[in-house]
Write an enzyme that holds these catalytic residues in place. Sequence first.
Site, short mmCIF file in Angstrom:
data_model
loop_
_atom_site.label_atom_id
_atom_site.label_comp_id
_atom_site.label_asym_id
_atom_site.label_seq_id
_atom_site.Cartn_x
_atom_site.Cartn_y
_atom_site.Cartn_z
N SER A 22 0.83 -1.21 0.00
CA SER A 22 0.00 0.00 0.00
C SER A 22 0.87 1.26 0.00
CB SER A 22 -0.92 0.00 1.23
OG SER A 22 -0.15 -0.16 2.41
N ASN A 109 -1.70 -2.69 13.48
CA ASN A 109 -3.14 -2.47 13.50
C ASN A 109 -3.52 -1.21 14.29
OD1 ASN A 109 -3.12 -4.81 12.11
ND2 ASN A 109 -4.05 -6.08 13.71
N HIS A 155 -40.16 23.18 -8.76
CA HIS A 155 -40.27 22.39 -10.00
C HIS A 155 -39.61 23.10 -11.17
CE1 HIS A 155 -43.47 20.24 -7.76
NE2 HIS A 155 -43.84 21.45 -7.41
N SER A 276 -14.75 27.14 -26.42
CA SER A 276 -14.91 25.92 -27.19
C SER A 276 -13.87 25.88 -28.29
CB SER A 276 -16.32 25.89 -27.79
OG SER A 276 -16.34 25.15 -28.99
N LYS A 282 -18.62 30.54 -27.63
CA LYS A 282 -18.93 29.86 -26.38
C LYS A 282 -18.14 30.37 -25.18
CE LYS A 282 -21.33 26.76 -25.76
NZ LYS A 282 -21.38 25.35 -26.18
N ASN A 284 -18.05 28.64 -21.45
CA ASN A 284 -18.63 27.50 -20.75
C ASN A 284 -18.32 27.51 -19.25
OD1 ASN A 284 -19.71 26.44 -23.13
ND2 ASN A 284 -17.78 25.40 -23.61
N GLU A 289 -19.47 22.53 -13.85
CA GLU A 289 -19.76 21.20 -14.39
C GLU A 289 -18.82 20.15 -13.81
OE1 GLU A 289 -21.14 21.39 -18.81
OE2 GLU A 289 -19.89 23.13 -18.43
N LYS A 324 -8.06 3.59 2.72
CA LYS A 324 -7.27 4.80 2.50
C LYS A 324 -7.48 5.44 1.14
CE LYS A 324 -4.09 2.57 4.84
NZ LYS A 324 -5.14 1.92 5.64
N1 ARG Z 1 -1.10 -1.35 5.43
C1 ARG Z 1 -2.00 -1.86 6.38
C2 ARG Z 1 -3.35 -1.12 6.28
O1 ARG Z 1 -3.38 -0.17 5.65
C3 ARG Z 1 -1.46 -1.67 7.74
C4 ARG Z 1 -1.98 -2.64 8.76
C5 ARG Z 1 -1.54 -4.00 8.44
N2 ARG Z 1 -1.74 -4.90 9.53
C6 ARG Z 1 -1.64 -6.19 9.32
N3 ARG Z 1 -1.83 -6.95 10.33
N4 ARG Z 1 -1.38 -6.70 8.14
O2 ARG Z 1 -4.32 -1.56 6.79
#
Ligand code: ARG
Length: 458
Positions: A22, A109, A155, A276, A282, A284, A289, A324
Site C-alpha cells: 500500500s 493495527n 419544480h 470551445s 462559447k 462555458n 460542471e 485509504k
Molecule cells: N497497510 C495496512 C493497512 O493499511 C497496515 C496494517 C496492516 N496490519 C496487518 N496486520 N497486516 O491496513
Amino acid sequence: MKLWGGRFTKNTDKLMDDFNSSIHFDNRMYRQDILGSAAHVTMLGKCGIIPEDEAQLIRKTLFEILEDIENGKIEFEVCAEDIHMNIESILISRIGDVGKKLHTGRSRNDQVALDLRMYLKDEVKAIKSMLKELLNVLINIAENNLDTIMPGYTHLQKAQPTTLAHYMMAYFQMFRRDIERLDDCYKRIDIMPLGSGALAGTTYPLDRKMVADELGFSKITENSIDAVSDRDFVIELASCLSLIMMHLSRFSEEIILWCSHEFSFIELDDAYSTGSSIMPQKKNPDVAELVRGKTGRVYGSLISLLTMMKGIPLAYNKDMQEDKEAIFNAVDTVKLCLPVFTKMIETAKTNKENLYNAARGGFTNATDLADYLVKKGIPFRDSHEITGRMVAYCIENNKSLEEMSLEEFKTFSPNIEEDVYSAISLETCVNERKVPGGPSKELVKASIESGRCFLNSL
Ligand code: ARG
C-alpha cells in the site's frame, strides 16, 4: 527480508508484493507515522519499557528521517509493504538493533488506525477553513444584494419572488451545517487508539494518556478490539464530504442554468470559464460542471467504504487497507473543488436587471394577490380560485397581473381596490414576508448578522 520474515522459508512473489503493498498511497501519511512513532517511543522510554537513551536515539533518528523524506532524499520500497514498515526499516538500517525496539508494545493495527486518525484530523481542519472561506463569500454576496429581487422556483417553474441575498443565505445555511457536521465528526476522529496492539492490548505498562497528550488527542479509545477494527470515523467523514459535494453540486447546477443565455442571471469571470475549440462564441461554466461531475467520486468513496466494512468480522482484516484510497480520494476531491468554486462565485457578475425582469414574469406575485383578497375578507380557497382565473385571463390577454386595470380587476372581485397595485408589487411581495426565515430585507440582514457571528466563532 521482511520485518515479519521469521516464520517464513521463502520470499514473497513479486506479484504478491505488488498486490499487497500500500506504499504508493499510504506514503502520504509519513509525517503522521513518524510523529506517532516518536510519541510512542518517548513514552516507552519514560515508562522504563526501553532505556531512555535508546528512546531518545530512536526519536532523533525518526525526525532525521522525516527531514530526509521532506527533502526528497528517500525512496520507499514496495517490498517493505506500507509506510509503517518502510519507516521502521529505514530506522533499523540507520541505527541497527536499537531501532528494532521501536515496535515494542505496538502492532501495525493500532499504528495504522492512529496514523489515519491523525491524517484525517488535519484534513478536516483544512476543509473546514475552505468552507469558512466559501461562507464568507456567500455572506458578502448576500450583503451586496439585499434588494436584488429575483424569482424563486419550485419544480423549476417560477414560484414567488425573493432576493439574491435570501437565496445566498440559503446556501450559507447548508454549508454552515456542513461545518457543524465536520466538527461533530472530528470529535469521533480525535480519539487515540495506540496501545490497543493487534487487538487485545499489551502486557507492557504503556501510558496511553501520555501518547495522546503529546499527539494532541482529546481522548483514548476505550476498547482495544473496537479501536483496531472499526472505520466508522472514516465512513462518517466520507458521508460529511458527500453532503458537501451534494450541496456544491446543486449550487453548480444553478450556476450552469443561471449563466445560460436563456436565464442570463449571472456572468462568470473569464478567469473561471472556458471556450470551445470549434464554436467561437462559447463561454462555458466548466468549473461548475466539473464540481457537479466530481460529486460521483465522493459518493463512490462512501459506498466503497460502507461495502468494504459490512462483512468483515472483528478485529482487523486486510480489507481495511482499502479504506485509504477511498477516503483520500474523497478528501482530495473536496479540497480541489472548494477553493475554485468559491473563487468562481466570488468573481461572477450578477445581472440585477435580468433577475428583476425574470421575477416580474411568470405571475410570481399571484400568491400575494390571493393573500390580498384574504385581507379583504375572502377565504383563502376562494381567493386562490379567483386569482387562478385572473392568471388565466392574463395569459389569454398577454399581460401580467399588475398590468390589469382596476376595472378588469373588479370584474373578478368587487373587493379589489386601488391598493392592489402596491400589494402585489414585487418589493411588497418580498418585504412583507416578515415571518422568521423569510426574505424581507430586515430578516435577511439579521440572518447575515448571525451568520457573521457564526463565522467569527470559528
Ligand atoms: N497497510 C495496512 C493497512 O493499511 C497496515 C496494517 C496492516 N496490519 C496487518 N496486520 N497486516 O491496513
